[in-house]
Design an enzyme around this catalytic site. Sequence first.
Site, short mmCIF file in Angstrom:
data_model
loop_
_atom_site.label_atom_id
_atom_site.label_comp_id
_atom_site.label_asym_id
_atom_site.label_seq_id
_atom_site.Cartn_x
_atom_site.Cartn_y
_atom_site.Cartn_z
N ALA A 1 -19.00 -4.70 -0.27
CA ALA A 1 -18.84 -4.62 -2.24
C ALA A 1 -18.75 -3.48 -2.21
O ALA A 1 -19.96 -3.22 -2.40
CB ALA A 1 -20.62 -5.10 -2.01
N LYS A 2 -17.71 -2.75 -1.68
CA LYS A 2 -17.63 -0.92 -2.32
C LYS A 2 -18.05 -0.68 -1.60
O LYS A 2 -19.00 1.04 -2.91
CB LYS A 2 -17.18 -1.20 -3.98
CG LYS A 2 -16.25 -1.90 -3.97
CD LYS A 2 -15.82 -1.68 -5.43
CE LYS A 2 -14.50 -3.09 -6.05
NZ LYS A 2 -14.80 -2.82 -7.97
N GLY A 3 -19.52 -0.04 -0.58
CA GLY A 3 -20.82 0.30 -0.30
C GLY A 3 -21.95 0.26 -1.20
O GLY A 3 -23.28 0.65 -0.47
N LEU A 4 -22.10 -1.04 -0.98
CA LEU A 4 -23.36 -1.91 -2.12
C LEU A 4 -23.98 -2.56 -1.16
O LEU A 4 -25.33 -2.26 -1.57
CB LEU A 4 -22.98 -2.60 -3.17
CG LEU A 4 -22.54 -2.01 -4.88
CD1 LEU A 4 -22.53 -3.31 -5.44
CD2 LEU A 4 -23.19 -1.40 -5.34
N LEU A 5 -23.46 -2.67 0.05
CA LEU A 5 -24.17 -3.31 0.78
C LEU A 5 -24.38 -2.52 2.49
O LEU A 5 -24.07 -3.32 3.13
CB LEU A 5 -23.13 -4.55 1.23
CG LEU A 5 -24.00 -5.65 -0.01
CD1 LEU A 5 -22.87 -7.22 0.69
CD2 LEU A 5 -25.53 -5.62 0.12
N THR A 6 -24.25 -1.43 2.60
CA THR A 6 -24.43 -0.40 3.26
C THR A 6 -25.66 0.00 2.69
O THR A 6 -26.28 -0.03 1.95
CB THR A 6 -23.41 1.00 3.04
OG1 THR A 6 -23.58 1.92 2.21
CG2 THR A 6 -21.95 0.48 3.04
N TYR B 1 0.91 -1.15 -0.01
CA TYR B 1 -0.23 0.02 -0.24
C TYR B 1 0.70 0.93 -0.07
O TYR B 1 1.51 1.70 1.39
CB TYR B 1 -0.70 -0.22 1.14
CG TYR B 1 -2.75 -0.74 1.22
CD1 TYR B 1 -2.27 -2.25 0.23
CD2 TYR B 1 -2.46 -1.57 2.32
CE1 TYR B 1 -3.18 -2.80 0.40
CE2 TYR B 1 -3.39 -2.64 2.72
CZ TYR B 1 -3.62 -2.97 1.86
OH TYR B 1 -4.26 -4.61 1.88
N GLY C 1 -13.84 -6.73 1.71
CA GLY C 1 -14.79 -6.69 0.59
C GLY C 1 -15.94 -6.81 0.89
O GLY C 1 -16.72 -7.21 0.07
#
Length: 300
Positions: free
Chosen positions: A200-205, A51, A197
């Site tokens: 899921a990149k904020g899809l599951l918020t 990183y 993950g």
Amino acid sequence: MKKRTLGTSNIQVSEIGFGCMSLPQELQEAQAIIDAAVSSGINYFDTADLYNKGRNEELVGKLLKPHRQHVVLATKVGNQWNPDSEEVKWNATKPYILEQVHNSLRRLQTDYIDLYQLHGGMITDSIDETIEAFEALKKDGLIREYGISSIRPNVIMQYLEKSDIRSIMMQYSLLDRRPEEYLEEIQKAGRSVVTRGSLAKGLLTNEGIARAMKTGSYMAYQERELTKTIKQLMEIHPNLHALSLHSVLKQPAIASIVAGASSPSQIEDTVKAYETTVSPEQIKEALSRTKQGRYQEHRD
């Protein structure tokens, strides 16, 4: 915050961990996020020498130094930067690992790493040699335990069979349930999974619908199906963030969800979701609305 044991080790990790890759480089901003994580009960912090060419380790080491005795510090090795370019090559050789651990220790401002992970892995690696390197570091007291970060079944199975790894980091969420094929086997082998993950990149918020409209598709879900699935999940529980976390944590093999945050408020949102009650029936319904899937590659 509850803690779970990492494999058969004596390391206890918080059920929500912090993925340090998303930390901003500005010191005060990063400090506020780390302070929020520590004060919320998070004790597991995950970084990697990859990183930002090691600068993330330097930042994490500086910020966590006052808390060192109370946190579990995890980092990764195996990706070798070319110092003169952005090129990265894979290097899982024993000499490289034995060399790089000292660079990570220096950057992290510590004399030991709690969990040292191979940051990938290929079936063509000399796996026995890689294991020898980690075992030597453990014997010398430079690391407490070691693990791998991989989604390649053939690599994972080799390490389960040949090594004394304590953990496997895998991408796992309601929208990527491929690891479920192996979770029971991993648990029976006395190892743990730490997830990445899982949101899921904020899809599951609770911002899932808005993010889905921008994302278009994700994993096995095309645009319309993705939006439909997220809407169905939100109908199951009013807090999709909470439903997502608890659907992962219900699996006995999971030790910790490693979640990132780029602000203190995101830490607070994740902790609030973690503290929200989700019933077994709601989790069962969420699983019935999503695809299990399986890894198609790297099986042999």
